[in-house]
Design a protein around this motif. Structure first.
Motif, PDB file in Angstrom:
ATOM      1  N   ARG A  62      55.206  32.660  63.921  1.00 52.74           N
ATOM      2  CA  ARG A  62      55.840  32.082  62.720  1.00 52.74           C
ATOM      3  C   ARG A  62      55.804  33.025  61.523  1.00 52.74           C
ATOM      4  O   ARG A  62      55.658  32.609  60.382  1.00 52.74           O
ATOM      5  CB  ARG A  62      55.196  30.736  62.374  1.00 52.74           C
ATOM      6  N   GLN A  63      55.954  34.339  61.820  1.00 53.53           N
ATOM      7  CA  GLN A  63      56.040  35.338  60.758  1.00 53.53           C
ATOM      8  C   GLN A  63      57.110  36.378  61.034  1.00 53.53           C
ATOM      9  O   GLN A  63      57.480  37.135  60.156  1.00 53.53           O
ATOM     10  CB  GLN A  63      54.701  36.048  60.554  1.00 53.53           C
ATOM     11  N   GLU A  64      57.646  36.387  62.261  1.00 56.76           N
ATOM     12  CA  GLU A  64      58.566  37.458  62.635  1.00 56.76           C
ATOM     13  C   GLU A  64      59.456  37.050  63.797  1.00 56.76           C
ATOM     14  O   GLU A  64      59.114  36.157  64.567  1.00 56.76           O
ATOM     15  CB  GLU A  64      57.781  38.703  63.039  1.00 56.76           C
ATOM     16  N   LYS A  65      60.586  37.724  63.886  1.00 60.76           N
ATOM     17  CA  LYS A  65      61.464  37.650  65.055  1.00 60.76           C
ATOM     18  C   LYS A  65      61.328  38.984  65.767  1.00 60.76           C
ATOM     19  O   LYS A  65      61.324  40.051  65.125  1.00 60.76           O
ATOM     20  CB  LYS A  65      62.921  37.423  64.650  1.00 60.76           C
ATOM     21  N   THR A  66      61.218  38.957  67.090  1.00 62.54           N
ATOM     22  CA  THR A  66      61.035  40.179  67.865  1.00 62.54           C
ATOM     23  C   THR A  66      62.018  40.226  69.026  1.00 62.54           C
ATOM     24  O   THR A  66      62.415  39.188  69.560  1.00 62.54           O
ATOM     25  CB  THR A  66      59.606  40.282  68.430  1.00 62.54           C
ATOM     26  N   SER A  92      57.583  51.232  71.429  1.00 63.15           N
ATOM     27  CA  SER A  92      58.660  52.222  71.261  1.00 63.15           C
ATOM     28  C   SER A  92      60.056  51.605  71.299  1.00 63.15           C
ATOM     29  O   SER A  92      61.019  52.218  70.848  1.00 63.15           O
ATOM     30  CB  SER A  92      58.541  53.307  72.330  1.00 63.15           C
ATOM     31  N   ASP A  93      60.175  50.381  71.838  1.00 64.33           N
ATOM     32  CA  ASP A  93      61.483  49.726  71.900  1.00 64.33           C
ATOM     33  C   ASP A  93      61.425  48.261  71.465  1.00 64.33           C
ATOM     34  O   ASP A  93      62.286  47.468  71.799  1.00 64.33           O
ATOM     35  CB  ASP A  93      62.063  49.826  73.314  1.00 64.33           C
ATOM     36  N   HIS A  94      60.404  47.902  70.713  1.00 61.60           N
ATOM     37  CA  HIS A  94      60.189  46.504  70.335  1.00 61.60           C
ATOM     38  C   HIS A  94      60.507  46.311  68.849  1.00 61.60           C
ATOM     39  O   HIS A  94      59.676  46.560  67.985  1.00 61.60           O
ATOM     40  CB  HIS A  94      58.738  46.111  70.639  1.00 61.60           C
ATOM     41  N   PHE A  95      61.729  45.843  68.548  1.00 59.30           N
ATOM     42  CA  PHE A  95      62.254  45.670  67.191  1.00 59.30           C
ATOM     43  C   PHE A  95      61.701  44.390  66.574  1.00 59.30           C
ATOM     44  O   PHE A  95      61.622  43.354  67.227  1.00 59.30           O
ATOM     45  CB  PHE A  95      63.785  45.611  67.265  1.00 59.30           C
ATOM     46  N   VAL A  96      61.333  44.457  65.284  1.00 60.10           N
ATOM     47  CA  VAL A  96      60.730  43.323  64.592  1.00 60.10           C
ATOM     48  C   VAL A  96      61.382  43.135  63.219  1.00 60.10           C
ATOM     49  O   VAL A  96      61.601  44.098  62.490  1.00 60.10           O
ATOM     50  CB  VAL A  96      59.210  43.536  64.377  1.00 60.10           C
ATOM     51  N   ILE A  97      61.689  41.882  62.898  1.00 58.30           N
ATOM     52  CA  ILE A  97      62.119  41.499  61.549  1.00 58.30           C
ATOM     53  C   ILE A  97      61.047  40.559  61.014  1.00 58.30           C
ATOM     54  O   ILE A  97      60.858  39.456  61.537  1.00 58.30           O
ATOM     55  CB  ILE A  97      63.468  40.754  61.554  1.00 58.30           C
ATOM     56  N   TYR A  98      60.313  40.984  59.979  1.00 49.93           N
ATOM     57  CA  TYR A  98      59.285  40.131  59.381  1.00 49.93           C
ATOM     58  C   TYR A  98      59.914  39.266  58.296  1.00 49.93           C
ATOM     59  O   TYR A  98      60.555  39.778  57.392  1.00 49.93           O
ATOM     60  CB  TYR A  98      58.163  40.981  58.769  1.00 49.93           C
ATOM     61  N   TYR A  99      59.713  37.947  58.388  1.00 51.29           N
ATOM     62  CA  TYR A  99      60.218  37.060  57.338  1.00 51.29           C
ATOM     63  C   TYR A  99      59.079  36.512  56.477  1.00 51.29           C
ATOM     64  O   TYR A  99      59.298  35.729  55.566  1.00 51.29           O
ATOM     65  CB  TYR A  99      61.086  35.934  57.900  1.00 51.29           C
ATOM     66  N   PHE A 122      65.743  33.820  58.782  1.00 51.97           N
ATOM     67  CA  PHE A 122      65.092  33.929  60.089  1.00 51.97           C
ATOM     68  C   PHE A 122      63.824  33.088  60.193  1.00 51.97           C
ATOM     69  O   PHE A 122      63.190  33.041  61.244  1.00 51.97           O
ATOM     70  CB  PHE A 122      64.777  35.396  60.406  1.00 51.97           C
ATOM     71  N   ASP A 123      63.456  32.405  59.110  1.00 49.35           N
ATOM     72  CA  ASP A 123      62.249  31.594  59.083  1.00 49.35           C
ATOM     73  C   ASP A 123      62.538  30.233  59.710  1.00 49.35           C
ATOM     74  O   ASP A 123      62.538  29.193  59.041  1.00 49.35           O
ATOM     75  CB  ASP A 123      61.740  31.439  57.643  1.00 49.35           C
ATOM     76  N   ARG A 124      62.812  30.256  61.002  1.00 48.37           N
ATOM     77  CA  ARG A 124      63.081  29.059  61.795  1.00 48.37           C
ATOM     78  C   ARG A 124      62.459  29.255  63.168  1.00 48.37           C
ATOM     79  O   ARG A 124      62.443  30.357  63.685  1.00 48.37           O
ATOM     80  CB  ARG A 124      64.584  28.856  62.012  1.00 48.37           C
TER      81      ARG A 124
END
Length: 136
Positions: A62-66, A92-99, A122-124
């Motif tokens: 509940r802090q990021e989308k990966t 090396s290939d794990h993309f993260v968007i922190y909300y 993205f906070d869902r």
């Protein structure tokens, strides 16, 4: 005197050239769209070469989308602290968007950039498909 002016002009060009060369991306989803400015590092430049891409993202803690990128990006310096809107690379290939803001354990994340829009879209709970494109 002329030499000093030439050196000063060169320094000014170099220092402003970085700001003018800032690369931007658009992250689109059914929940909305945001724009982000990429960091000035080899990993972010390699991400640009993969674009456009679609990534299936899932919620984590509940802090990021990966989600997984289609290829590995180069290793660069990592950080442990992040703020809402940080784009990162865990593996090396794990993309993260922190909300949300926070701190992660070692080895930390590679910073790929920062969202300039409202990352709270993205906070869902639940998964989301995102499309990342280069903004020219």
């Amino acid at each position: 005197m002329w030499r000093l002016s030439l050196i000063a002009a060169g320094f000014t060009l170099l220092s402003t050239g970085h700001a003018m060369a800032q690369e931007r991306i658009r992250i689109s989803s059914e929940w909305g769209n945001v724009t982000a400015e990429l960091a000035d590092n080899a990993a972010a430049r390699s991400l640009l070469e993969l674009l456009p891409i679609t990534i299936e993202m899932r919620d984590h803690l509940r802090q990021e989308k990966t989600g997984n990128l289609p290829a590995s990006l180069p290793e660069v310096a990592r950080r442990r602290d992040f703020s809402a809107g940080t784009l990162g690379l865990w593996g090396s290939d794990h993309f993260v968007i922190y909300y949300r803001s926070g701190r992660i354990p070692e080895p930390g994340i590679v910073i790929l950039g920062k969202v300039t829009g409202d990352v709270s879209i993205f906070d869902r709970a639940g998964p989301i498909s995102i499309r990342i494109q280069h903004v020219r």
